[in-house]
Design a protein around this motif. Structure first.
Motif, PDB file in Angstrom:
ATOM      1  N   GLU A  26       0.785  -1.222   0.000  1.00 59.05           N
ATOM      2  CA  GLU A  26       0.000   0.000   0.000  1.00 59.05           C
ATOM      3  C   GLU A  26       0.822   1.279   0.000  1.00 59.05           C
ATOM      4  OE1 GLU A  26      -3.351   0.281  -0.154  1.00 59.05           O
ATOM      5  OE2 GLU A  26      -3.477  -1.890  -0.350  1.00 59.05           O
ATOM      6  N   ALA A  27       1.956   1.281   0.684  1.00 63.84           N
ATOM      7  CA  ALA A  27       2.573   2.571   0.963  1.00 63.84           C
ATOM      8  C   ALA A  27       4.066   2.667   0.726  1.00 63.84           C
ATOM      9  CB  ALA A  27       2.284   2.959   2.416  1.00 63.84           C
ATOM     10  N   ALA A  28       4.779   1.593   0.861  1.00 68.26           N
ATOM     11  CA  ALA A  28       6.230   1.707   0.973  1.00 68.26           C
ATOM     12  C   ALA A  28       6.940   2.094  -0.309  1.00 68.26           C
ATOM     13  CB  ALA A  28       6.812   0.401   1.513  1.00 68.26           C
ATOM     14  N   TYR A  29       6.501   1.602  -1.435  1.00 64.74           N
ATOM     15  CA  TYR A  29       7.150   1.901  -2.706  1.00 64.74           C
ATOM     16  C   TYR A  29       8.661   1.738  -2.617  1.00 64.74           C
ATOM     17  CZ  TYR A  29       2.639   3.632  -4.162  1.00 64.74           C
ATOM     18  OH  TYR A  29       1.310   3.728  -4.470  1.00 64.74           O
ATOM     19  N   GLY A  30       9.087   0.579  -2.105  1.00 61.22           N
ATOM     20  CA  GLY A  30      10.510   0.278  -2.050  1.00 61.22           C
ATOM     21  C   GLY A  30      11.214   0.650  -0.760  1.00 61.22           C
ATOM     22  N   LEU A  31      10.541   1.336   0.152  1.00 57.58           N
ATOM     23  CA  LEU A  31      11.159   1.695   1.426  1.00 57.58           C
ATOM     24  C   LEU A  31      10.887   0.612   2.466  1.00 57.58           C
ATOM     25  CD1 LEU A  31      10.257   5.485   1.670  1.00 57.58           C
ATOM     26  CD2 LEU A  31      12.452   4.486   1.045  1.00 57.58           C
TER      27      LEU A  31
ATOM     28  N   ARG B  18       1.456   8.234   2.888  1.00 53.71           N
ATOM     29  CA  ARG B  18       0.977   6.932   2.402  1.00 53.71           C
ATOM     30  C   ARG B  18       1.066   5.883   3.499  1.00 53.71           C
ATOM     31  NH1 ARG B  18       4.243   8.023  -2.406  1.00 53.71           N
ATOM     32  NH2 ARG B  18       5.755   6.573  -1.527  1.00 53.71           N
ATOM     33  N   ALA B  19       2.178   5.885   4.240  1.00 53.46           N
ATOM     34  CA  ALA B  19       2.355   4.894   5.305  1.00 53.46           C
ATOM     35  C   ALA B  19       1.329   5.095   6.412  1.00 53.46           C
ATOM     36  CB  ALA B  19       3.768   4.978   5.871  1.00 53.46           C
ATOM     37  N   VAL B  20       1.107   6.332   6.811  1.00 55.92           N
ATOM     38  CA  VAL B  20       0.129   6.618   7.871  1.00 55.92           C
ATOM     39  C   VAL B  20      -1.264   6.172   7.430  1.00 55.92           C
ATOM     40  CG1 VAL B  20      -1.043   8.495   9.092  1.00 55.92           C
ATOM     41  CG2 VAL B  20       1.453   8.449   8.982  1.00 55.92           C
ATOM     42  N   HIS B  21      -1.625   6.469   6.196  1.00 58.81           N
ATOM     43  CA  HIS B  21      -2.945   6.061   5.700  1.00 58.81           C
ATOM     44  C   HIS B  21      -3.065   4.540   5.618  1.00 58.81           C
ATOM     45  CE1 HIS B  21      -3.245  10.316   4.461  1.00 58.81           C
ATOM     46  NE2 HIS B  21      -4.507  10.108   4.761  1.00 58.81           N
ATOM     47  N   ALA B  22      -2.002   3.867   5.201  1.00 59.21           N
ATOM     48  CA  ALA B  22      -2.033   2.405   5.117  1.00 59.21           C
ATOM     49  C   ALA B  22      -2.166   1.786   6.502  1.00 59.21           C
ATOM     50  CB  ALA B  22      -0.774   1.889   4.425  1.00 59.21           C
ATOM     51  N   ILE B  23      -1.460   2.319   7.474  1.00 53.27           N
ATOM     52  CA  ILE B  23      -1.554   1.791   8.838  1.00 53.27           C
ATOM     53  C   ILE B  23      -2.934   2.070   9.420  1.00 53.27           C
ATOM     54  CG2 ILE B  23      -0.693   2.060  11.202  1.00 53.27           C
ATOM     55  CD1 ILE B  23       2.119   2.397   9.914  1.00 53.27           C
ATOM     56  N   ASP B  24      -3.457   3.268   9.187  1.00 55.04           N
ATOM     57  CA  ASP B  24      -4.817   3.579   9.651  1.00 55.04           C
ATOM     58  C   ASP B  24      -5.837   2.607   9.060  1.00 55.04           C
ATOM     59  OD1 ASP B  24      -3.920   5.686  11.199  1.00 55.04           O
ATOM     60  OD2 ASP B  24      -4.557   7.246   9.776  1.00 55.04           O
TER      61      ASP B  24
END
Length: 146
Positions: free
Chosen positions: A26-31, A102-108
């Protein structure tokens, strides 16, 4: 009878694996999750590597390596500290801020799904207990809120 000490690590590993999978898709895009955590820890005005290392619980050297990597990917940049020109501040780029969002939204979204699975009240209790454990000292003294 199975003892909690035998299954708790497996259960926690499973939860963390699911969270990582969610972030990857969902969010990381490689990170990596650790890199996202670093990006999330940077305050709006930036922070020195020393301050950032303290915020995330890393050595200054380890934090510096993360900063170097995240600068090379375009997620971070460094600027002179207006209060002290000898100090460089680490700040998010637009791409870094977008990765955090993106990460915050994915975790939410993940937390909302999990709350739906176990019920809002149980999820809230689970989160409170995790927070309490994370804030407790090594000698078992309750954390700041305990």
């Amino acid at each position: 009878m199975t003892h909690v000490k035998e299954i708790l690590p497996q259960q926690l590993t499973g939860v963390l694996r699911r969270m990582r999978e969610e972030l990857d898709t969902e969010a990381a895009y490689g990170l990596r999750v650790s890199q996202l955590r670093m990006l999330h820890a940077i305050p709006p005005g930036g922070a020195s590597v020393t301050d950032l290392a303290e915020r995330v619980g890393m050595t200054k050297q380890g934090c510096g390596q993360f900063v170097t990597t995240l600068r090379s990917t375009g997620h971070l940049r460094t600027v002179a500290d207006p209060a002290d020109a000898r100090v460089r501040l680490v700040v998010l780029t637009a791409e870094g801020a977008e990765a955090v969002d993106r990460a915050v939204h994915a975790i939410d979204a993940l937390e909302q799904r999990w709350a739906g699975l176990v019920g809002t009240r149980r999820w809230s209790t689970f989160r409170s207990v995790l927070h309490e454990l994370a804030e407790a000292s090594d000698d078992g003294t309750p954390g700041r809120d305990g």
